[in-house]
Motif scaffolding. Sequence first.
Motif, short mmCIF file in Angstrom:
data_model
loop_
_atom_site.label_atom_id
_atom_site.label_comp_id
_atom_site.label_asym_id
_atom_site.label_seq_id
_atom_site.Cartn_x
_atom_site.Cartn_y
_atom_site.Cartn_z
N ARG A 1 0.83 -1.20 0.00
CA ARG A 1 0.00 0.00 0.00
C ARG A 1 0.87 1.26 0.00
O ARG A 1 0.59 2.20 -0.75
N ASP B 1 0.95 4.05 -3.05
CA ASP B 1 0.70 5.47 -2.77
C ASP B 1 1.88 6.33 -3.24
O ASP B 1 1.69 7.43 -3.76
N TYR C 1 -3.96 -4.81 -8.95
CA TYR C 1 -3.89 -3.34 -8.85
C TYR C 1 -3.73 -2.72 -10.24
O TYR C 1 -4.25 -1.63 -10.51
#
Length: 291
Positions: free
Chosen positions: A140, A144, A164
């Motif tokens: 994660r 980001d 993703y």
Amino acid sequence: MSLRVGYVREHFSSPLLQFAEADGGKTFTLVECPSGTGQLISRLTNDEIDVAIALTDPLISGIAKGSNAYKLVGSYVTTSLNWAVITGKDSKYASIADLKDTTIGISRFGSGSQTMAYVMALQQGWPTDNLKFKVNNDIRGLIDSVNDGTTSAFMWEWFTTKPYADSGEVRFIGSVPTPWPSWMIAAHPTRAPADALRPFLEDLSVYVREFDSAEKRATHDVAFIKDKFGYPEEDIKAWLKTVGYPTHCAAISRDVVLETLSVLEKAGFIKSPEGGFDVSQFVETDVAKLF
């Protein structure tokens, strides 16, 4: 004794998860390490786990750099790992070549995401002595970071990150397969005694061979991975065509260790001592057979 076994919860871990379900905590307990091999090595060092199933290159480079927290005790996956090179959905980077002199996201220093960045640089002909990294801890944080522009790209296993990319959260701009078999097993030299490790590796080998069989690959493996990880069936079948496991986990190829060291040294990630590396310093030979 009950061993504390650190692992990364990915599809590669399926035989280990099946073994753990059958064992029920009698001989070992699983300790999840979502940040990957860097976290596994840290937990071995800090007495949080006794055994780690982790990526080959960081394990070997850690010992080469002087770590006494573990030695290699076995092999887990015999095929290479396909690392996707991943950038933000709206970033300016369109190919691996565009990443030269940029900041690459990694989970931790000493992780596979870092060592593979050196391998990528070696393949591209970039200098390896001035690579720039930013630690983002986990998947994660890495996602980001490429989307907020603090890093240009990061590297992670292809099928783990494919969802993703499929959702449009990130983009794949290339891939770099490892030049070595991808997963090995390491253990602390005193907290994981040979009389506990030998039966663990022997029993793990049974589950690995079963998972690796043609019969299980055709149906059971697909269903298990789909249930545990939620991957699309076509992705699971595609991955199963690429992965191989050892017949016996408690065996380590001398050539694998030496060839991995050679690539890591060429990439500038480690430095060979005078006279070269001694493979016996990397392997717990009371447990693993060197061949």
